[in-house]
Write a protein that holds these residues in place. Structure first.
Motif, PDB file in Angstrom:
ATOM      1  N   LEU A  55       0.816  -1.214   0.000  1.00  0.00           N
ATOM      2  CA  LEU A  55       0.000   0.000   0.000  1.00  0.00           C
ATOM      3  C   LEU A  55       0.850   1.264   0.000  1.00  0.00           C
ATOM      4  O   LEU A  55       0.402   2.317  -0.454  1.00  0.00           O
TER       5      LEU A  55
ATOM      6  N   VAL B  21      -8.277  -1.257  -3.093  1.00  0.00           N
ATOM      7  CA  VAL B  21      -7.995  -1.111  -1.669  1.00  0.00           C
ATOM      8  C   VAL B  21      -9.256  -0.597  -0.989  1.00  0.00           C
ATOM      9  O   VAL B  21      -9.837   0.414  -1.407  1.00  0.00           O
TER      10      VAL B  21
ATOM     11  N   TYR C  89      -7.221  -1.871   6.342  1.00  0.00           N
ATOM     12  CA  TYR C  89      -7.157  -1.855   4.888  1.00  0.00           C
ATOM     13  C   TYR C  89      -7.221  -3.285   4.358  1.00  0.00           C
ATOM     14  O   TYR C  89      -6.545  -4.176   4.876  1.00  0.00           O
TER      15      TYR C  89
ATOM     16  N   LEU D 281      -7.094  -5.744   0.743  1.00  0.00           N
ATOM     17  CA  LEU D 281      -6.681  -5.827  -0.648  1.00  0.00           C
ATOM     18  C   LEU D 281      -7.642  -6.782  -1.354  1.00  0.00           C
ATOM     19  O   LEU D 281      -7.643  -7.985  -1.085  1.00  0.00           O
TER      20      LEU D 281
ATOM     21  N   LEU E 170      -1.036   0.213  -6.154  1.00  0.00           N
ATOM     22  CA  LEU E 170      -1.972   0.078  -5.036  1.00  0.00           C
ATOM     23  C   LEU E 170      -1.943   1.290  -4.113  1.00  0.00           C
ATOM     24  O   LEU E 170      -2.942   1.603  -3.460  1.00  0.00           O
TER      25      LEU E 170
ATOM     26  N   SER F 238      -4.730   3.598  -5.229  1.00  0.00           N
ATOM     27  CA  SER F 238      -6.057   3.153  -4.795  1.00  0.00           C
ATOM     28  C   SER F 238      -6.243   3.397  -3.308  1.00  0.00           C
ATOM     29  O   SER F 238      -7.331   3.797  -2.853  1.00  0.00           O
ATOM     30  N   ARG F 239      -5.188   3.185  -2.525  1.00  0.00           N
ATOM     31  CA  ARG F 239      -5.260   3.429  -1.077  1.00  0.00           C
ATOM     32  C   ARG F 239      -5.480   4.920  -0.802  1.00  0.00           C
ATOM     33  O   ARG F 239      -6.263   5.295   0.091  1.00  0.00           O
TER      34      ARG F 239
END
Length: 518
Positions: free
Chosen positions: A282, A304, A345, A347, A386, A389-390
């Motif tokens: 992340l 995420v 969080y 995935l 990623l 997206s996080r």
């Protein structure tokens, strides 16, 4: 193959002590649990455990019957193993008599003796194999002690292990083992009977009678260590259980508690290792390839999800994970997770089918009214991106916290325009655009005179040429709206026919409004 002397040596003097040992001993066959008030059925060389033997007469009878059938030894606890009549009966039949030290759990003894007979080092079985495999072996040993099929469950009624024998069963037990958790309707019945309330308070075995729906009786014992309730063991029994066997069942709880703690330590270490690797994914950076490889994450698109549950700081860590496990039950392979601060969080693969985003979205939507988490989900990206997206999930989560999104689930594709406005508001505020043009004068007039000119101008800019819709947004009469706009043009010198002026004013008003809500 081992003889009785070798078995005692392997299990160790802390648990077993020889009372009588014949001059010549045959190889040991198996471990047999003596049934109360029943003649034992043993084979030559068996070790017979007097779990339910409660008095001298029963011990003498057991010794004679076992000796006559060629058993290798009878194992009893004090004071029966030291009783002269019992010793004499063993000597008459050439039977070995072994003392089981006080405080030894019968299940532990079954477990260790079988490990010795199987050629497994006792010390390895006892201290160095804390995985779930040991819990299954332990469930088998406990099932032998209580003479009933057994499940070992954690504090959330998740099934961690169950005995191989499941000869006595009912639909509730089948559903429990198949789903690896007691079904909600079954849990509700036991809660209604006060079973879980008793588990939370005591340490002895609890007998739960059979129910009208066909659910068979249960013998339940809490598993606790240091005051903490770690879980429970459930045995399906045909009816009332003798005091001796019920006590023996309860005596196994400390051993199971030790194994649960060791299993939890290993599981926690593995979970922490996985969480650290997810965190590296992340965060991006140089180690994402290594983390993705070790986690086995494919290079297909993933999302995420950022999850936040309203709870106290003391409860937060365990509550988020428990809530997430509850939500994702039945979605297939659970998403990889990590915690950063007070946010969990996950995935999530962006693909259909079990464990994929569409299935998880349905689960999140269905759980909203019960678990009440705030869930924000970024766009689908490759593993290398990623971190993006996080970042989007974090932004959406901030909007959920601020109440700028009316729902409890925010997904990038549905709300990307709000991210545009949010970022624009931040950039405009940092650039000081609020102090430019006529807005400061209107803002001061609203503050000092109690007018609503800024809101009126915003509505006019959002619905140009449509005073009825604009007035409806403000919940005022169209004539009131028109009067306000006339007063605005009298107070400030602004050309509202210029499209660039209108755009600049709208940016200022949006930035100010979003800045107040952040």
């Amino acid at each position: 193959m081992l003889d009785i002397r070798a078995v005692i040596e392997r299990v160790g003097p802390t648990l077993l002590r020889t009372v009588i040992l014949p001059g010549s001993t045959d190889c040991v066959g198996d471990v047999v649990i003596a049934e109360p008030d029943q003649s034992p059925t043993v084979a030559e060389g068996d070790l017979v455990l007097g779990v339910a033997v409660g008095d001298r007469d029963a011990a003498v009878r057991l010794s004679r019957e076992c000796g006559a059938q060629g058993a290798a030894a009878v194992l009893l606890k004090p004071p029966l193993c030291a009783d002269p009549a019992v010793i004499a009966a063993a000597e008459e039949t050439g039977l070995a008599l072994v003392e089981v030290r006080p405080g030894t759990a019968w299940a532990q003894l079954v477990w260790l003796i079988r490990a010795a007979l199987a050629g497994t080092a006792v010390e390895d079985t006892d201290t160095r194999s804390p995985g779930l495999g040991d819990l299954f072996k332990l469930a088998d040993a406990v099932a032998d002690v209580v003479d009933a099929p057994v499940t070992i469950e954690d504090a959330h009624s998740q099934v961690l292990a169950y005995s191989a024998r499941q000869d006595l069963t009912d639909p509730a037990r089948v559903s429990t083992i198949m789903g690896r958790k007691q079904p909600d309707d079954v849990l509700a019945k036991f809660r209604a009977r006060g079973t879980f309330r008793q588990l939370s308070k005591g340490s002895s075995a609890i007998f739960v009678p059979g129910q009208q729906d066909g659910t068979l009786p249960r013998l339940v014992v809490p598993i606790r260590m240091g005051g903490e309730l770690l879980g429970s063991m459930w045995a399906v029994v045909p009816g009332e259980v003798s005091v001796e066997r019920s006590t023996a069942f309860a005596d196994t709880a400390p051993l199971v508690a030790l194994q649960l703690l060791r299993w939890r330590a290993v599981a926690d270490a593995e979970r922490q290792r996985s969480a650290d690797q997810v965190r590296q994914l992340l965060e991006g950076g140089d180690r994402w390839r290594v983390a993705a490889s070790e986690l086995g994450v494919s290079h297909d698109p993933h999302r995420v999800a950022a999850i936040e549950v309203s709870t106290s700081a003391e409860e937060a860590e365990g509550h988020r994970l428990a809530m997430w496990e509850w939500i994702t039950r039945g979605v297939g392979r659970r998403p990889l997770v990590t915690e950063v601060g007070n946010v969990l969080y996950a995935l999530v693969p962006d693909r259909p089918g079990p464990g994929g985003w569409p299935v998880l979205r349905d689960a999140l939507t269905a759980a909203e009214g019960q678990a009440k988490p705030l869930v924000a989900v970024g766009t689908a990206v490759g593993v290398a991106d990623l971190h993006r997206s996080r970042s989007e999930a974090d932004e959406l989560l901030a909007l959920l916290r601020a109440g700028q999104v009316p729902d409890r689930l925010a997904v990038y594709e549905d709300l990307w325009h709000l991210l545009v406005l949010n970022r624009m508001a931040g950039a405009a505020t940092d650039a000081g655009v609020a102090s430019l043009g006529p807005l400061p004068l209107l803002r001061e007039h609203d503050r000092s005179q109690g007018t609503e000119y800024l809101n009126t101008l915003h509505a006019w800019l959002r619905h140009p040429g449509d005073p009825r819709t604009a007035s409806h947004d403000l919940r005022v009469h169209p004539n009131t709206f028109r009067y306000r706009m006339k007063r605005i043009t009298q107070l400030v010198d602004v050309d509202l026919d210029d499209p660039d002026v209108r755009s600049a004013l709208l940016v200022q008003l949006l930035a100010a409004r979003w800045a107040r809500q952040r």
